[in-house]
Design a protein around this motif. Structure first.
Motif, PDB file in Angstrom:
ATOM      1  N   MET A  89       0.828  -1.196   0.000  1.00  0.00           N
ATOM      2  CA  MET A  89       0.000   0.000   0.000  1.00  0.00           C
ATOM      3  C   MET A  89       0.870   1.256   0.000  1.00  0.00           C
ATOM      4  O   MET A  89       0.581   2.196  -0.742  1.00  0.00           O
ATOM      5  N   LEU A  90       1.941   1.249   0.811  1.00  0.00           N
ATOM      6  CA  LEU A  90       2.824   2.423   0.846  1.00  0.00           C
ATOM      7  C   LEU A  90       3.493   2.614  -0.515  1.00  0.00           C
ATOM      8  O   LEU A  90       3.594   3.744  -1.011  1.00  0.00           O
ATOM      9  N   LEU A  91       3.915   1.518  -1.141  1.00  0.00           N
ATOM     10  CA  LEU A  91       4.547   1.612  -2.460  1.00  0.00           C
ATOM     11  C   LEU A  91       3.527   2.108  -3.476  1.00  0.00           C
ATOM     12  O   LEU A  91       3.819   2.971  -4.300  1.00  0.00           O
ATOM     13  N   ASP A  92       2.305   1.579  -3.378  1.00  0.00           N
ATOM     14  CA  ASP A  92       1.232   1.983  -4.287  1.00  0.00           C
ATOM     15  C   ASP A  92       0.911   3.477  -4.134  1.00  0.00           C
ATOM     16  O   ASP A  92       0.533   4.138  -5.090  1.00  0.00           O
ATOM     17  N   ALA A  93       1.101   3.979  -2.918  1.00  0.00           N
ATOM     18  CA  ALA A  93       0.814   5.396  -2.652  1.00  0.00           C
ATOM     19  C   ALA A  93       1.958   6.297  -3.112  1.00  0.00           C
ATOM     20  O   ALA A  93       1.876   7.517  -2.955  1.00  0.00           O
ATOM     21  N   GLY A  94       3.021   5.713  -3.643  1.00  0.00           N
ATOM     22  CA  GLY A  94       4.100   6.530  -4.207  1.00  0.00           C
ATOM     23  C   GLY A  94       5.319   6.658  -3.316  1.00  0.00           C
ATOM     24  O   GLY A  94       6.248   7.405  -3.635  1.00  0.00           O
ATOM     25  N   VAL A  95       5.359   5.924  -2.209  1.00  0.00           N
ATOM     26  CA  VAL A  95       6.551   5.969  -1.353  1.00  0.00           C
ATOM     27  C   VAL A  95       7.706   5.293  -2.115  1.00  0.00           C
ATOM     28  O   VAL A  95       7.549   4.191  -2.644  1.00  0.00           O
ATOM     29  N   ALA A  96       8.838   5.969  -2.192  1.00  0.00           N
ATOM     30  CA  ALA A  96       9.980   5.423  -2.943  1.00  0.00           C
ATOM     31  C   ALA A  96      10.543   4.199  -2.227  1.00  0.00           C
ATOM     32  O   ALA A  96      10.642   4.191  -0.995  1.00  0.00           O
ATOM     33  N   ARG A  97      10.894   3.181  -3.024  1.00  0.00           N
ATOM     34  CA  ARG A  97      11.428   1.938  -2.432  1.00  0.00           C
ATOM     35  C   ARG A  97      12.644   2.225  -1.550  1.00  0.00           C
ATOM     36  O   ARG A  97      12.811   1.628  -0.493  1.00  0.00           O
ATOM     37  N   ALA A  98      13.467   3.162  -2.008  1.00  0.00           N
ATOM     38  CA  ALA A  98      14.695   3.464  -1.267  1.00  0.00           C
ATOM     39  C   ALA A  98      14.384   4.048   0.111  1.00  0.00           C
ATOM     40  O   ALA A  98      15.248   4.062   0.986  1.00  0.00           O
ATOM     41  N   ARG A  99      13.148   4.496   0.305  1.00  0.00           N
ATOM     42  CA  ARG A  99      12.789   5.132   1.583  1.00  0.00           C
ATOM     43  C   ARG A  99      12.014   4.196   2.501  1.00  0.00           C
ATOM     44  O   ARG A  99      11.471   4.637   3.514  1.00  0.00           O
ATOM     45  N   LEU A 100      11.899   2.953   2.108  1.00  0.00           N
ATOM     46  CA  LEU A 100      11.064   2.017   2.887  1.00  0.00           C
ATOM     47  C   LEU A 100      11.877   0.805   3.349  1.00  0.00           C
ATOM     48  O   LEU A 100      12.605   0.198   2.560  1.00  0.00           O
ATOM     49  N   ARG A 101      11.724   0.442   4.608  1.00  0.00           N
ATOM     50  CA  ARG A 101      12.341  -0.779   5.140  1.00  0.00           C
ATOM     51  C   ARG A 101      11.326  -1.508   6.017  1.00  0.00           C
ATOM     52  O   ARG A 101      10.559  -0.881   6.750  1.00  0.00           O
ATOM     53  N   LEU A 102      11.317  -2.843   5.919  1.00  0.00           N
ATOM     54  CA  LEU A 102      10.429  -3.671   6.756  1.00  0.00           C
ATOM     55  C   LEU A 102      11.309  -4.412   7.749  1.00  0.00           C
ATOM     56  O   LEU A 102      12.119  -5.263   7.341  1.00  0.00           O
ATOM     57  N   VAL A 103      11.195  -4.078   8.997  1.00  0.00           N
ATOM     58  CA  VAL A 103      12.076  -4.690  10.008  1.00  0.00           C
ATOM     59  C   VAL A 103      11.334  -5.852  10.659  1.00  0.00           C
ATOM     60  O   VAL A 103      10.277  -5.666  11.279  1.00  0.00           O
ATOM     61  N   ASP A 104      11.857  -7.037  10.486  1.00  0.00           N
ATOM     62  CA  ASP A 104      11.227  -8.253  11.035  1.00  0.00           C
ATOM     63  C   ASP A 104      12.342  -9.264  11.306  1.00  0.00           C
ATOM     64  O   ASP A 104      13.235  -9.426  10.478  1.00  0.00           O
ATOM     65  N   PRO A 105      12.292  -9.947  12.462  1.00  0.00           N
ATOM     66  CA  PRO A 105      13.444 -10.782  12.852  1.00  0.00           C
ATOM     67  C   PRO A 105      13.565 -12.112  12.112  1.00  0.00           C
ATOM     68  O   PRO A 105      14.586 -12.791  12.223  1.00  0.00           O
ATOM     69  N   HIS A 106      12.530 -12.501  11.385  1.00  0.00           N
ATOM     70  CA  HIS A 106      12.541 -13.840  10.783  1.00  0.00           C
ATOM     71  C   HIS A 106      13.286 -13.833   9.438  1.00  0.00           C
ATOM     72  O   HIS A 106      13.365 -12.807   8.786  1.00  0.00           O
ATOM     73  N   PRO A 107      13.789 -15.009   9.032  1.00  0.00           N
ATOM     74  CA  PRO A 107      14.533 -15.051   7.764  1.00  0.00           C
ATOM     75  C   PRO A 107      13.670 -14.630   6.577  1.00  0.00           C
ATOM     76  O   PRO A 107      14.173 -14.122   5.586  1.00  0.00           O
ATOM     77  N   GLN A 108      12.378 -14.845   6.663  1.00  0.00           N
ATOM     78  CA  GLN A 108      11.464 -14.489   5.565  1.00  0.00           C
ATOM     79  C   GLN A 108      10.314 -13.679   6.131  1.00  0.00           C
ATOM     80  O   GLN A 108       9.867 -13.940   7.263  1.00  0.00           O
ATOM     81  N   LEU A 109       9.770 -12.756   5.347  1.00  0.00           N
ATOM     82  CA  LEU A 109       8.551 -12.061   5.755  1.00  0.00           C
ATOM     83  C   LEU A 109       7.435 -13.097   5.874  1.00  0.00           C
ATOM     84  O   LEU A 109       7.461 -14.123   5.183  1.00  0.00           O
ATOM     85  N   LEU A 110       6.474 -12.875   6.689  1.00  0.00           N
ATOM     86  CA  LEU A 110       5.313 -13.755   6.907  1.00  0.00           C
ATOM     87  C   LEU A 110       5.650 -15.069   7.619  1.00  0.00           C
ATOM     88  O   LEU A 110       4.800 -15.944   7.770  1.00  0.00           O
ATOM     89  N   ALA A 111       6.919 -15.216   8.038  1.00  0.00           N
ATOM     90  CA  ALA A 111       7.340 -16.495   8.619  1.00  0.00           C
ATOM     91  C   ALA A 111       6.571 -16.814   9.905  1.00  0.00           C
ATOM     92  O   ALA A 111       6.220 -17.971  10.163  1.00  0.00           O
ATOM     93  N   CYS A 112       6.301 -15.781  10.722  1.00  0.00           N
ATOM     94  CA  CYS A 112       5.631 -15.992  12.002  1.00  0.00           C
ATOM     95  C   CYS A 112       4.203 -16.509  11.758  1.00  0.00           C
ATOM     96  O   CYS A 112       3.765 -17.494  12.367  1.00  0.00           O
ATOM     97  N   TRP A 113       3.501 -15.870  10.852  1.00  0.00           N
ATOM     98  CA  TRP A 113       2.151 -16.286  10.480  1.00  0.00           C
ATOM     99  C   TRP A 113       2.159 -17.714   9.921  1.00  0.00           C
ATOM    100  O   TRP A 113       1.356 -18.560  10.306  1.00  0.00           O
ATOM    101  N   GLU A 114       3.103 -17.987   9.001  1.00  0.00           N
ATOM    102  CA  GLU A 114       3.149 -19.314   8.369  1.00  0.00           C
ATOM    103  C   GLU A 114       3.404 -20.402   9.398  1.00  0.00           C
ATOM    104  O   GLU A 114       2.782 -21.456   9.368  1.00  0.00           O
ATOM    105  N   ARG A 115       4.316 -20.126  10.322  1.00  0.00           N
ATOM    106  CA  ARG A 115       4.628 -21.111  11.365  1.00  0.00           C
ATOM    107  C   ARG A 115       3.386 -21.397  12.215  1.00  0.00           C
ATOM    108  O   ARG A 115       3.022 -22.545  12.436  1.00  0.00           O
ATOM    109  N   ASN A 116       2.731 -20.333  12.667  1.00  0.00           N
ATOM    110  CA  ASN A 116       1.565 -20.514  13.537  1.00  0.00           C
ATOM    111  C   ASN A 116       0.425 -21.227  12.810  1.00  0.00           C
ATOM    112  O   ASN A 116      -0.225 -22.107  13.380  1.00  0.00           O
ATOM    113  N   ALA A 117       0.195 -20.850  11.568  1.00  0.00           N
ATOM    114  CA  ALA A 117      -0.882 -21.492  10.799  1.00  0.00           C
ATOM    115  C   ALA A 117      -0.573 -22.976  10.603  1.00  0.00           C
ATOM    116  O   ALA A 117      -1.443 -23.838  10.786  1.00  0.00           O
TER     117      ALA A 117
END
Ligand SMILES: Cc1cc2nc3c(=O)[nH]c(=O)nc-3n(C[C@H](O)[C@H](O)[C@H](O)COP(=O)(O)OP(=O)(O)OC[C@H]3O[C@@H](n4cnc5c(N)ncnc54)[C@H](O)[C@@H]3O)c2cc1C
Length: 389
Positions: free
Chosen positions: A1-29
């Motif tokens: 959504m942030l990218l779609d709204a025009g936020v530049a990729r260089a200005r965005l970071r997703l901080v999450d401790p797992h090796p892959q995004l969504l890993a916590c959700w996938e593990r629990n599911a």
């Protein structure tokens, strides 16, 4: 959504401790053994509500139908495949900074300094979205029972030695005791039964049959109009508590558990308030779980399927001090009180359960993340336009 709204990729970071995004959700599911989501097919991580249906049309499925029921609940396999597709298309993994946030500092309006276990980051805009909690909290009776040698494990947590627990149950002939009365406990018990493993489901209350975590009216104005008309955050908290169907299961899961009651491998204890555990006299590898008002229940291990989060706002240990220092508004329950743009303090925004006093009882669900996107989109768009101009 942030990218779609025009936020530049260089200005965005997703901080999450797992090796892959969504890993916590996938593990629990995966831990629950669930095969379909509880929520409808329009709730997913893509931008267009109907894109999961289009995506499904391009996927091959020999055995599992992609959707189930009148709400067209997606199969977990389809949901995951689509989530990975969205992640690839948006190049999200390139923005992933694998680290655990341990502290935030800064003054009102930013910039903020985000301290992680792998160094620090500086940013003018910060969105806090730590979910509802990464693991199942272990109650004090379980900590006490562990001293007697009773193997107690959290369904959602770092490690669940499932194969060893199943093997122990087979070897001793004593079931795995699953503690919990919600959909995760029900699905986990069913998945153990599917493996031929003996299970005793210990539920504090009788079945509460609900299709969803909260009524669908909470996704739109039907319920939210009255919610937003209330200004007192303590009253909003009471409305959230009343609206959320805690410890509930859909009809389908209840039906399968009821049907399993005839099986020699399955026992169901309703109204079972677990109070402790001790070694079972004369039975090696078995323990007795003490349940208020009824004879003890013999088990080979206990799995706590009592949900995630502990009632406190998630991330309190690294957000709390900073919030106090900046005098950010909080409700008596400790949760943040953000404005309509989910802004808690200038430059500091919220998503997920941290935003529930503004988004309502579905904030912590997938649709809550979509609702947060709808609120944050215009903010991101106006910042991107200002920067371009
Ligand atoms: C078994 C199960 C089934 C579910 N089924 C449904 C369903 O059918 N429909 C539905 O709508 N919802 C469902 N939910 C709820 C669903 O998990 C949430 O809706 C969704 O994951 C919320 O997304 P989120 O990004 O807000 O939080 P999360 O998915 O919890 O993500 C939060 C992330 O933040 C990370 N994090 C936490 N603290 C820190 C820190 N200090 N530093 C860095 N990162 C941190 C966590 O590791 C995690 O990766 C289910 C939940 C479970 C457990």
């Amino acid at each position: 959504m942030l990218l779609d709204a025009g936020v530049a990729r260089a200005r965005l970071r997703l901080v999450d401790p797992h090796p892959q995004l969504l890993a916590c959700w996938e593990r629990n599911a995966a831990r629950t053994g669930m095969t379909y989501l509880r929520s409808p097919g329009v709730h997913h991580i893509g931008l267009d509500p109907y894109e999961l249906f289009r995506f499904a049309g391009r996927q091959y499925s020999r055995h599992t139908p992609h959707f189930k029921g009148v709400r067209r609940r997606p199969s977990l396999a389809l949901f995951q495949a689509h989530a990975r597709h969205v992640e690839r298309q948006a190049g999200l993994s390139e923005l992933h900074c694998q680290a655990r946030v341990e502290g935030v500092s800064g003054s009102r309006g930013g910039p903020f300094r985000v301290e992680t276990d792998r160094g620090s980051l500086a940013t003018r805009r910060l969105i806090l979205a730590p979910g509802s909690g990464e693991g199942t909290p272990v109650p004090s009776w379980a900590r006490g029972a562990e001293h007697s040698g009773l193997p107690v494990h959290a369904l959602f947590g770092e490690a669940l030695p499932l194969e060893a627990l199943v093997e122990r149950a087979h070897r001793t002939g004593a079931p795995i005791g699953v503690v919990g009365g919600g959909i995760s406990a029900g699905q986990f018990a069913l998945s153990l039964l599917g493996r031929g493993c003996p299970v005793t489901l210990l539920m504090r209350h009788p079945f509460r049959v609900e299709e969803l975590d909260a009524d669908p009216g909470w996704v739109g104005p039907k319920e939210l109009r009255a919610f937003h008309a209330v200004e007192d955050p303590a009253a909003r908290r009471r409305m959230i508590q009343a609206a959320r169907h805690r410890g509930s299961m859909p009809e389908e899961v209840v039906g399968r558990l009821r049907a399993a009651q005839g099986s020699e491998h399955f026992s169901l204890k309703e109204g079972a308030e677990v109070e402790g555990g001790r070694a079972a006299p004369g039975r090696e590898g078995a323990w007795e779980v003490e349940v208020a008002g009824v004879p003890p229940v013999v088990v080979s291990s206990v799995v706590l399927a009592t949900g995630v989060g502990c009632g406190r706002p998630p991330g309190e240990e690294w957000i709390g001090g900073f919030a106090t220092e900046l005098e950010l508004p909080r409700a008596p329950c400790g949760y943040p009180v953000p404005d309509a743009a989910l802004q808690w303090g200038e430059g500091l925004h919220l998503s997920g359960s941290l935003a529930e006093l503004e988004l309502g009882p579905v904030a912590r669900n997938i649709v809550g993340a979509r609702m947060a996107g709808t609120r944050l989109g215009p903010v991101a768009r106006s910042l991107a336009t200002r920067r371009a101009g």
